[in-house]
Each structure stands twice: as structure tokens, then as C-alpha cells.
Design a protein around this motif. Structure first.
Motif, PDB file in Angstrom:
ATOM      1  N   PHE A 228       0.813  -1.232   0.000  1.00  0.00           N
ATOM      2  CA  PHE A 228       0.000   0.000   0.000  1.00  0.00           C
ATOM      3  C   PHE A 228       0.841   1.273   0.000  1.00  0.00           C
ATOM      4  O   PHE A 228       0.337   2.352   0.335  1.00  0.00           O
ATOM      5  N   ASP A 229       2.093   1.155  -0.377  1.00  0.00           N
ATOM      6  CA  ASP A 229       2.947   2.348  -0.506  1.00  0.00           C
ATOM      7  C   ASP A 229       2.462   3.149  -1.725  1.00  0.00           C
ATOM      8  O   ASP A 229       2.383   2.593  -2.840  1.00  0.00           O
ATOM      9  N   LEU A 230       2.141   4.408  -1.503  1.00  0.00           N
ATOM     10  CA  LEU A 230       1.555   5.233  -2.577  1.00  0.00           C
ATOM     11  C   LEU A 230       2.439   5.272  -3.820  1.00  0.00           C
ATOM     12  O   LEU A 230       1.937   5.167  -4.946  1.00  0.00           O
ATOM     13  N   ARG A 231       3.759   5.404  -3.596  1.00  0.00           N
ATOM     14  CA  ARG A 231       4.661   5.482  -4.764  1.00  0.00           C
ATOM     15  C   ARG A 231       4.571   4.191  -5.585  1.00  0.00           C
ATOM     16  O   ARG A 231       4.561   4.206  -6.804  1.00  0.00           O
ATOM     17  N   HIS A 232       4.529   3.050  -4.882  1.00  0.00           N
ATOM     18  CA  HIS A 232       4.427   1.757  -5.565  1.00  0.00           C
ATOM     19  C   HIS A 232       3.125   1.699  -6.394  1.00  0.00           C
ATOM     20  O   HIS A 232       3.140   1.293  -7.556  1.00  0.00           O
ATOM     21  N   ILE A 233       2.030   2.146  -5.782  1.00  0.00           N
ATOM     22  CA  ILE A 233       0.731   2.072  -6.472  1.00  0.00           C
ATOM     23  C   ILE A 233       0.714   2.980  -7.700  1.00  0.00           C
ATOM     24  O   ILE A 233       0.285   2.571  -8.786  1.00  0.00           O
ATOM     25  N   LEU A 234       1.214   4.209  -7.515  1.00  0.00           N
ATOM     26  CA  LEU A 234       1.162   5.158  -8.642  1.00  0.00           C
ATOM     27  C   LEU A 234       2.061   4.731  -9.791  1.00  0.00           C
ATOM     28  O   LEU A 234       1.685   4.824 -10.962  1.00  0.00           O
ATOM     29  N   VAL A 235       3.275   4.258  -9.464  1.00  0.00           N
ATOM     30  CA  VAL A 235       4.222   3.925 -10.538  1.00  0.00           C
ATOM     31  C   VAL A 235       3.938   2.550 -11.134  1.00  0.00           C
ATOM     32  O   VAL A 235       3.804   2.416 -12.361  1.00  0.00           O
ATOM     33  N   TRP A 236       3.799   1.537 -10.295  1.00  0.00           N
ATOM     34  CA  TRP A 236       3.755   0.173 -10.833  1.00  0.00           C
ATOM     35  C   TRP A 236       2.352  -0.343 -11.102  1.00  0.00           C
ATOM     36  O   TRP A 236       2.177  -1.279 -11.875  1.00  0.00           O
ATOM     37  N   HIS A 237       1.356   0.241 -10.482  1.00  0.00           N
ATOM     38  CA  HIS A 237      -0.025  -0.170 -10.787  1.00  0.00           C
ATOM     39  C   HIS A 237      -0.628   0.755 -11.856  1.00  0.00           C
ATOM     40  O   HIS A 237      -0.973   0.317 -12.941  1.00  0.00           O
TER      41      HIS A 237
END
Ligand SMILES: [Zn+2]
Lengths: 264, 210
Positions: A228-237
Motif C-alpha cells: 500500500f505504498d503510494l509510490r508503488h501504487i502510482l508507478v507500478w499499478h
């Protein structure tokens, strides 16, 4: 009434006499508007089409004229696009598992579903409009994919926070790679439907089609991945959706070039 | 005094503008389109003969030779023919038709730019207006339009020359009514400036000659 108010009437006005009282009174006292009304109503006369083209066009079109059944109603295509979206998303979730879903609270579940659903519905609607020339638009088709991704970014930023969870790239790439396989068959299915329409702007259609296909990957990852890390969600999802839109742009641009070459 | 948005329906009805080039009503055009889809040659012929002059004018506004305009007209009808199954019965015909023709025009414009250096200008299109209206100091309509950027010129031409409504222009240009209104508003603002300058220049010239 001032000059700007008059603008709303100029579209249909044939001259000062045809304007309603308030507007006519303004024009009679305003030299700028007088000149504008007169200039616009010069128009351009209908030219006579020179002798040859019209009979030639008639010959070409009427020779072996066959019936062309009108496409089914727009809602049929809208439903078809959404059905593909839902079926492929369900397959993806069944295949990868809904680990994130189990950890999300009700509020987040509703917000994620609503924002992804609204974006998908708007993109599907816009894709249908691309098939039918002269359709009514509620949003500019060129701006819609950008608007959808900005909206999703803001929604996700409101729901998740920047955290520290392992290695950004090493943990992120598998998500991106897991999302793409759902976008590819979706894009192919969308294209098979889209080609039944007129597709006047392959580039714009490509972006919308790619964005919607990519959004399937985004949806699968939102339900599957419990990072649920925002950076992970925005970049990789969300990146899967952006990649889909960019791929659509590239393929659409090539298609547009080919159409132009063919008609040259 | 009332604002434009507060006009009564009767007042709106009074405002007659440039008429559609078509001699047929919307309903008749829709009927012709449905019959054209059903391979009725008379309906197809009626559409081609009736709408070709307006399409020709629309397509020739960005080309320099009559041959090019004729080619674009042929291409437009071919594309209309190929896309005739995408017309939905009951929908307005002209926005559908102009939306297709608009893409032919844009493609033709880009193609022309690409091959401009190779092409030798042939027969030049005749002047739109052969004479100025009596006592008028107005610049020619086409000259005025040349002061506008492409997207504003397209909107004003569709509104004032082709006689389409705001809603129809939005459909043709694949944009929203709000966006069309904004472009038209900017165009009128620019044209007012141009006309004011022209008038000032005219007054100065007549003052000097007196
Ligand atoms: Zn992930």
C-alpha cells in the motif's frame, strides 16, 4: 447588453434586423459590433461544383451499390466494452488472488471501485463515440484519458500514504509485469470491435483504447497487491494504464500514417 | 434589458441565420440516409447532388487549386460511402457528414504541406467574392478569416458559412458545446479588434486624401 453578450446571438444572426430587441439596440450604438455583424454575414456563397466530379462520384458510388446495415445502437457497444473489462478483470483476480482486497477497509474498497468504475465507464463511452462520426461529446476525447489518470492519481493519493516497503524497483516490476498481460488481450478485443466503426482519428482512439485496456491491469493489481505504498501504487499499478495509453498512442499514430499514405 | 441567455423562445426563433446548404429538411436528409444505407440509388444521388456544393465549399477553404478541391470532394464522398453503416437512423445527418469531411480536409491539408515543394500550382480557385457590397469598406470574409487561428476559423466557418448550430459544430469537431462557444467568443473578439483597426486605417486614409 454588452459586446460579449451579443456573441451568444451572432452564431445564428443573419443581420441587425434579425437580432432580438436588446441585442439590436446594442448593435445600433456599437460600431465594433455593427462591423462584426456585417462582416460575418457576408458569408461565402455556394460555389458551383464544376461539371465532372459529381457525375464521377455518382458513378463510383452507385456502381454496384449494396445495402450497408447500420451498426447496432451505441449502448450495445458500450455494454460490450464494459463486459470485456469486467470479464478480464475477474479472470485476472481469480488467477492472481485478491490479497489486497482482504486487507482494505470498506471505505477504501468503495472508493477504489467507484473511481476505477467511473474512469472505465467514461473511457468506454468515449470509445463508442469514436466509432460514430458526429457523436455528441460530454468530454473532449483527446483530454479524457489524461483527465482519467489525473483523477485516479488524486483518488489514490487521498487513499494511500507514502510508506517504506522494501525495494522500490525490485518489488515493483513484478506488479507491472503481472498487470500488462491483461491489457494486451483486452486491447485486441477492443480493437476487433472498434474496427467495425469509422475510426476517424486512429491516434485518439488508440490512446483511449490503450488506457481502458491498461485500466484492466490496474484494477487487477489494486485488488491483488497488498503493497500500500503510494509510490508503488502510482508507478507500478497506475503505470500499467499509462503504458497502455502510450502504446495505444504509438499504434494509433502508425495507423493514422498508414491511412494517410493509402489515401494519398 | 435582458441577457442573451434569458431570451424567450419566440425571440430565439426570430434569429434566423445562415441556412444549411441542403435544400432538404433534417428529416428528409435522415430519410435519404436510411434509404442510401438500403442501397436506394435515388436517395444516394439526391444526397450527392444536394450536399456536394456545401461540401465543396467546406473542403476548398484550405486548398489553392480547384483540382485539389475536386479531389478532396471525391475522397470525402468515398469515405462517406465506406462509413455509411456508422450513421445511426434518427441522428442528425449533417454533423455526421461534416465530421467525416473534416478529416478528409485535415488529411488533405497535411498531405499538401508534405508535397508542397513538389507540386506546381495549377488552376487557381476563383475569388470567392467578385465584388464588394456597395458602399462597404468591409474586408472580404476569407481575408477576415485569415486573421484567425485554424481551430477558430473552422468553428466560425461552420457556424456562419455552413449554417450549423453550436451543438452541430461540437459534434463535427468532436468537442463539447462549451469548447465551441469559447472558440467562437475568442474569434469574435479578435475579429472586432481587426475590424476596429481596419476602420481606423480607412478613416486615416480618407482623411489624408480629403
Ligand atoms: Zn503492487
Amino acid at each position: 447588453m454588452n459586446c460579449s453578450d451579443l456573441d451568444f446571438l451572432l452564431h445564428r444572426a443573419a443581420g441587425v434586423d434579425t437580432l432580438p430587441a436588446g441585442a439590436g439596440a446594442h448593435v445600433r450604438t456599437c460600431r465594433r459590433c455593427q462591423a462584426l455583424v456585417a462582416a460575418l454575414n457576408q458569408g461565402a456563397p455556394l460555389p458551383s461544383v464544376p461539371g465532372e466530379p459529381v457525375p464521377a462520384i455518382e458513378d463510383r458510388l452507385l456502381h454496384n451499390l449494396k445495402p450497408a446495415h447500420a451498426l447496432p445502437p451505441k449502448k450495445f457497444f458500450f455494454a460490450a466494452f464494459l463486459l470485456i473489462f469486467v470479464v478480464l478483470m475477474a479472470l485476472g483476480i481469480a488467477h492472481l488472488g485478491a490479497f489486497a482486497w482482504a486487507e482494505l477497509n470498506l471505505m477504501r474498497r468503495i472508493m477504489i471501485c467507484a473511481s476505477l468504475g467511473a474512469s472505465a465507464a467514461l473511457l468506454a463511452y468515449s470509445m463508442v463515440q469514436q466509432m460514430f462520426p458526429g457523436s455528441r461529446r460530454i468530454v473532449s476525447p483527446a483530454l479524457l484519458p489524461v483527465g482519467a489518470f489525473v483523477f485516479l492519481t488524486l483518488m489514490l493519493a487521498a487513499l494511500f500514504e507514502v510508506g517504506h516497503s522494501g525495494h522500490f524497483i525490485r518489488d515493483g516490476m513484478p506488479c507491472f509485469e503481472a498487470g500488462i498481460p491483461y491489457a494486451v488481450p483486452a486491447a485486441i478485443l477492443f480493437w476487433l470491435i472498434l474496427r467495425r466503426g469509422a475510426m476517424l482519428s486512429p491516434r485518439v482512439t488508440g490512446v483511449i483504447c490503450g488506457a481502458l485496456a491498461g485500466l484492466i491491469g490496474v484494477s487487477v493489481l489494486e485488488v491483488h497487491c497488498s503493497n500500500f505504498d503510494l509510490r508503488h501504487i502510482l508507478v507500478w499499478h497506475l503505470g500499467v494504464g499509462v503504458a497502455g495509453a502510450l502504446a495505444g498512442l504509438a499504434i494509433g499514430s502508425v495507423g493514422e500514417l498508414m491511412v494517410r499514405r493509402r489515401s494519398a | 434589458m435582458h441577457r442573451a441567455s434569458e431570451l424567450s423562445n419566440d425571440e430565439r426563433m426570430e434569429i434566423t441565420g445562415a441556412q444549411h446548404a441542403a435544400a432538404y429538411s433534417q428529416q428528409e436528409l435522415q430519410d435519404f440516409m436510411v434509404r442510401y444505407q438500403a442501397a436506394d440509388p435515388d436517395a444516394a444521388r439526391a444526397l450527392i447532388r444536394n450536399l456536394s456544393p456545401a461540401l465543396f465549399r467546406f473542403l476548398s477553404s484550405q486548398v489553392s487549386t480547384r483540382n485539389e478541391a475536386e479531389d478532396l470532394l471525391q475522397e470525402a464522398w468515398l469515405r462517406i460511402h465506406k462509413a455509411r453503416h456508422t450513421y445511426r437512423p434518427g441522428e442528425p445527418v449533417l454533423p455526421w457528414l461534416y465530421a467525416i469531411a473534416r478529416h478528409v480536409r485535415v488529411d488533405g491539408y497535411r498531405r499538401r504541406q508534405r508535397i508542397a515543394q513538389r507540386e506546381v500550382a495549377a488552376e487557381v480557385l476563383p475569388e470567392r467574392r467578385t465584388s464588394e457590397p456597395a458602399g462597404s469598406q468591409l474586408p472580404d470574409f476569407e481575408v477576415l478569416m485569415s486573421y484567425l487561428p485554424d481551430n477558430q476559423r473552422e468553428v466560425v466557418t461552420l457556424l456562419k458559412v455552413e449554417g450549423l448550430s453550436l451543438e452541430e459544430v461540437a459534434r463535427v469537431t468532436a468537442s463539447t458545446v462549451g469548447s465551441v462557444k469559447q472558440k467562437a467568443h475568442r474569434a469574435y473578439k479578435r475579429l472586432r479588434e481587426v475590424l476596429t483597426q481596419e476602420q481606423a486605417a480607412g478613416n486615416t486614409a480618407s482623411g489624408e486624401s480629403a
